[in-house]
Design an enzyme around this catalytic site. Structure first.
Site, PDB file in Angstrom:
ATOM      1  N   LYS A 150       0.831  -1.210   0.000  1.00 16.86           N
ATOM      2  CA  LYS A 150       0.000   0.000   0.000  1.00 16.86           C
ATOM      3  C   LYS A 150       0.866   1.260   0.000  1.00 16.86           C
ATOM      4  CE  LYS A 150      -3.752  -2.208   2.566  1.00 16.86           C
ATOM      5  NZ  LYS A 150      -4.492  -2.226   3.847  1.00 16.86           N
ATOM      6  N   ALA A 174      -0.616   0.632   6.208  1.00 15.65           N
ATOM      7  CA  ALA A 174      -0.926  -0.260   7.328  1.00 15.65           C
ATOM      8  C   ALA A 174      -1.912  -1.324   6.879  1.00 15.65           C
ATOM      9  CB  ALA A 174      -1.499   0.528   8.503  1.00 15.65           C
ATOM     10  N   ASP A 175      -1.862  -2.456   7.545  1.00 15.62           N
ATOM     11  CA  ASP A 175      -2.824  -3.521   7.282  1.00 15.62           C
ATOM     12  C   ASP A 175      -3.042  -4.317   8.560  1.00 15.62           C
ATOM     13  OD1 ASP A 175      -4.295  -4.743   4.862  1.00 15.62           O
ATOM     14  OD2 ASP A 175      -3.577  -6.475   5.994  1.00 15.62           O
ATOM     15  N   THR A 176      -4.269  -4.780   8.751  1.00 15.86           N
ATOM     16  CA  THR A 176      -4.631  -5.538   9.944  1.00 15.86           C
ATOM     17  C   THR A 176      -5.316  -6.833   9.544  1.00 15.86           C
ATOM     18  OG1 THR A 176      -4.939  -3.489  11.197  1.00 15.86           O
ATOM     19  CG2 THR A 176      -5.971  -5.476  12.100  1.00 15.86           C
ATOM     20  N   GLY A 199       0.353  -4.522  10.677  1.00 15.89           N
ATOM     21  CA  GLY A 199       1.657  -4.191  10.118  1.00 15.89           C
ATOM     22  C   GLY A 199       1.665  -2.761   9.629  1.00 15.89           C
TER      23      GLY A 199
END
Length: 191
Positions: A52, A68-70, A105
């Site tokens: 991203k 960010a990623d969850t 992350g």
């Protein structure tokens, strides 16, 4: 002066950056998220965050870009955002009365360097009734959230215990992010 750009349209990530007084702009990443053959959930979220951020950094190379990623995991199963209400109900039934992990992350990209990190938080749910699950899913709140719940919203009543960073479960480990930004000469603690 370099700007901080959030490569996300997430209202929760936007709110957390505002809460910490981090000045930023939003440029939503249009990247198609791909999960390769990674060895761990932490690798997955850091890779997706980097994808991203990299997509937005291509056109913003003079600035600092955050991605960010969850994801939610339970017994090695990855629970992303549900594709429909039935899938949301299945996920909530799976998590009912159990402990699961939430991984977020983060990638920070600037000309001089790239930093990636993650936070892992354990969340334990109370036993949920079918009626509680149906009512919650009918509210539509879980439909755009990893694991089918929002810890900062109506889903908060399902949480019995949390071990780790609450804000990471919301979508951005803001305290850690503020510390990591110091590597890029950004210190919002003195603003």
């Amino acid at each position: 002066m370099r700007k901080i750009i959030l490569a996300s349209g997430s209202p929760r990530r936007k709110e957390l950056l505002e809460l910490a007084s981090v000045p930023f702009e939003i440029v939503v990443s249009e990247v198609e998220e791909t999960i390769g053959a990674y060895s761990s959930p932490s690798d997955i979220v850091m890779s997706l965050a980097l994808q991203k951020a990299s997509a937005v950094a291509e056109n913003n190379s003079d600035h600092i870009v955050l991605g960010a990623d969850t994801i939610v995991t339970y017994e090695s199963r990855i629970l992303g955002k549900p594709s429909n209400e039935d899938e949301a109900k299945e996920m909530l039934q799976l998590l009912s009365g159990k402990t699961h992990e939430v991984y977020t992350g983060v990638a920070i990209i600037a000309k001089e360097k790239t930093v990636t990190f993650y936070e892992r938080t354990e969340v334990t749910f109370w036993e949920l009734t079918e009626e509680e699950i149906d009512t919650y899913v009918a509210s539509k709140e879980p439909l755009d959230k990893a694991g089918s719940y929002g810890i900062q919203g109506k889903g908060s009543i399902f949480v019995q215990n949390i071990q780790g960073d609450y804000y990471s479960v919301v979508g951005l480990p803001i305290a850690r992010l503020v510390r990591e930004l110091k590597q890029f000469d950004i210190d919002v603690t003195h603003a």
